[in-house]
Design a protein around this motif. Structure first.
Motif, PDB file in Angstrom:
ATOM      1  N   ALA A   1       2.695   6.037  -1.426  1.00  0.00           N
ATOM      2  CA  ALA A   1       2.955   6.506  -2.569  1.00  0.00           C
ATOM      3  C   ALA A   1       1.083   6.276  -2.467  1.00  0.00           C
ATOM      4  O   ALA A   1       0.706   5.411  -1.367  1.00  0.00           O
ATOM      5  CB  ALA A   1       2.963   5.846  -3.817  1.00  0.00           C
ATOM      6  N   VAL A   2       0.690   7.334  -3.361  1.00  0.00           N
ATOM      7  CA  VAL A   2      -1.177   6.422  -3.970  1.00  0.00           C
ATOM      8  C   VAL A   2      -1.485   5.287  -4.000  1.00  0.00           C
ATOM      9  O   VAL A   2      -2.826   5.100  -3.581  1.00  0.00           O
ATOM     10  CB  VAL A   2      -1.867   8.209  -4.505  1.00  0.00           C
ATOM     11  N   GLU A   3      -0.814   5.224  -5.253  1.00  0.00           N
ATOM     12  CA  GLU A   3      -1.251   3.594  -5.431  1.00  0.00           C
ATOM     13  C   GLU A   3      -1.301   2.837  -4.293  1.00  0.00           C
ATOM     14  O   GLU A   3      -1.911   1.669  -3.879  1.00  0.00           O
ATOM     15  CB  GLU A   3      -0.280   3.363  -6.781  1.00  0.00           C
ATOM     16  N   ASN A   4       0.356   2.662  -3.514  1.00  0.00           N
ATOM     17  CA  ASN A   4      -0.137   1.879  -1.920  1.00  0.00           C
ATOM     18  C   ASN A   4      -1.182   2.010  -1.155  1.00  0.00           C
ATOM     19  O   ASN A   4      -0.964   1.501  -0.587  1.00  0.00           O
ATOM     20  CB  ASN A   4       0.931   1.743  -1.628  1.00  0.00           C
ATOM     21  N   ALA A   5      -1.493   3.333  -1.415  1.00  0.00           N
ATOM     22  CA  ALA A   5      -2.293   3.994   0.114  1.00  0.00           C
ATOM     23  C   ALA A   5      -3.669   3.242  -0.336  1.00  0.00           C
ATOM     24  O   ALA A   5      -4.491   2.819   0.559  1.00  0.00           O
ATOM     25  CB  ALA A   5      -2.361   5.007   0.052  1.00  0.00           C
ATOM     26  N   PHE A   6      -4.008   3.043  -1.538  1.00  0.00           N
ATOM     27  CA  PHE A   6      -5.588   2.425  -1.489  1.00  0.00           C
ATOM     28  C   PHE A   6      -5.098   0.779  -1.307  1.00  0.00           C
ATOM     29  O   PHE A   6      -6.302  -0.165  -1.149  1.00  0.00           O
ATOM     30  CB  PHE A   6      -5.965   2.778  -3.350  1.00  0.00           C
ATOM     31  N   PHE A   7      -4.021   0.050  -1.583  1.00  0.00           N
ATOM     32  CA  PHE A   7      -4.221  -1.015  -1.253  1.00  0.00           C
ATOM     33  C   PHE A   7      -4.524  -1.265   0.177  1.00  0.00           C
ATOM     34  O   PHE A   7      -4.953  -2.467   0.184  1.00  0.00           O
ATOM     35  CB  PHE A   7      -2.626  -1.440  -1.575  1.00  0.00           C
ATOM     36  N   ASP A   8      -3.603  -0.748   1.115  1.00  0.00           N
ATOM     37  CA  ASP A   8      -3.661  -0.608   2.781  1.00  0.00           C
ATOM     38  C   ASP A   8      -6.162  -0.893   2.670  1.00  0.00           C
ATOM     39  O   ASP A   8      -5.932  -1.372   3.751  1.00  0.00           O
ATOM     40  CB  ASP A   8      -2.943   0.395   2.899  1.00  0.00           C
ATOM     41  N   ALA A   9      -6.366   0.182   1.858  1.00  0.00           N
ATOM     42  CA  ALA A   9      -7.437   0.522   2.733  1.00  0.00           C
ATOM     43  C   ALA A   9      -8.366  -0.702   2.333  1.00  0.00           C
ATOM     44  O   ALA A   9      -9.479  -0.626   2.945  1.00  0.00           O
ATOM     45  CB  ALA A   9      -8.024   1.610   1.600  1.00  0.00           C
ATOM     46  N   VAL A  10      -8.152  -1.082   0.893  1.00  0.00           N
ATOM     47  CA  VAL A  10      -8.844  -2.652   1.694  1.00  0.00           C
ATOM     48  C   VAL A  10      -8.683  -3.949   2.346  1.00  0.00           C
ATOM     49  O   VAL A  10      -9.681  -4.415   3.072  1.00  0.00           O
ATOM     50  CB  VAL A  10      -7.770  -3.629   0.216  1.00  0.00           C
ATOM     51  N   ASP A  11      -7.878  -3.880   3.513  1.00  0.00           N
ATOM     52  CA  ASP A  11      -7.417  -4.188   4.664  1.00  0.00           C
ATOM     53  C   ASP A  11      -7.839  -3.407   5.948  1.00  0.00           C
ATOM     54  O   ASP A  11      -8.620  -4.227   6.687  1.00  0.00           O
ATOM     55  CB  ASP A  11      -5.993  -4.239   4.992  1.00  0.00           C
ATOM     56  N   VAL A  12      -8.421  -1.805   5.180  1.00  0.00           N
ATOM     57  CA  VAL A  12      -9.283  -1.038   6.690  1.00  0.00           C
ATOM     58  C   VAL A  12     -10.631  -2.028   6.364  1.00  0.00           C
ATOM     59  O   VAL A  12     -11.116  -2.282   7.531  1.00  0.00           O
ATOM     60  CB  VAL A  12      -9.189   0.250   6.155  1.00  0.00           C
TER      61      VAL A  12
END
Length: 261
Positions: free
Chosen positions: A97-108
């Protein structure tokens, strides 16, 4: 034709893109200004009166330093946003989901930039708002307003309205992220080419002063008629004005090309 009106206001002039010099920056600028004015006093006037040039030189140096600092900061933000787009596009492609995609972006961002990241705190704040049931597109608008960069604003506009398109929401976002990533990559390549021209301009700006100082050190009395007399002082002031104007023109042309990207 005028620039297309955005769906949201730009940030103010004192926004987060502005470079604020620190103590170290002021020390560097002061050292450069004093060194330049000393060379002007020695090479152009052979007089301590030439040290009075430290004030205008310092002001010009401050403007140049802060402008380049702002440019570097914007390039850094654009580079980080590119990595966010790549991460979001990849996550959406794998079914997140788009919401979860931005959570992963923090780790990146954390893995690539560590605590030096400019956008990591903003993405974390965005994710915090999403966890409090604020829509992800509305939370992203805070980043858009804070950083008025074309790519971020373009993504924000798509993000703001794309849910109205129905079932293709994720696909539209991924396609937008892919296009903006390509655009940022192209800008990075162009900036690399411009960086070479900036280096050439820096060398060309130094050479006249270096030649004059070299001639004064090795030429003996060759330059003596230009010092300590009214005609010589006037001639050297004209030469200094032409020299300063040429350097300013070169920097202006480079800035115009950079701002047009």
């Amino acid at each position: 034709m005028g620039q297309k009106e955005r769906a949201f206001p730009h940030a103010k002039a004192d926004d987060k893109l502005s470079f604020v010099p620190g103590i170290r920056d002021y020390m560097i600028m002061t050292t450069e200004a004093m060194g330049t004015s000393a060379l002007i006093a020695y090479g152009f006037f052979d007089s301590a009166w030439g040290l009075l040039s430290v004030l205008p030189v310092g002001i010009l140096n401050f403007c140049r330093y802060t402008r380049r600092g702002s440019e570097k900061k914007e390039e850094c933000i654009r580079s980080e946003f590119k990595e966010i787009l790549l991460s979001v596009a990849s996550s959406i492609h794998t079914g997140y989901a788009v919401e979860n995609a931005f959570f992963d972006a923090v780790d990146v961002l954390k893995n690539m930039y560590g605590e030096r990241s400019v956008l990591m705190g903003d993405i974390r704040e965005m994710n915090r708002q999403v966890s409090m049931h604020i829509s992800v597109e509305k939370a992203f608008m805070d980043i858009v307003k804070k950083y008025p960069i074309d790519e971020i604003e373009s993504f924000g506009e798509i993000f703001l309205y794309t849910k109205r398109l129905g079932g293709g929401y994720a696909k539209y976002l991924k396609d937008t992220a892919d296009r903006l990533e390509e655009r940022i990559t192209l800008k990075d390549e162009l900036n690399s080419m411009i960086a070479q021209k900036k280096l050439e301009l820096s060398i060309m700006s130094i050479m006249p002063m270096a030649i004059l100082v070299y001639m004064k050190l090795t030429g003996g009395s060759f330059l003596e008629p230009l010092y300590h007399n009214a005609p010589g002082i006037i001639l050297m002031m004209i030469c200094l004005g032409i020299y300063a104007g040429s350097v300013a023109l070169g920097n202006y042309m480079i800035a115009k090309v950079t701002n047009s990207l």
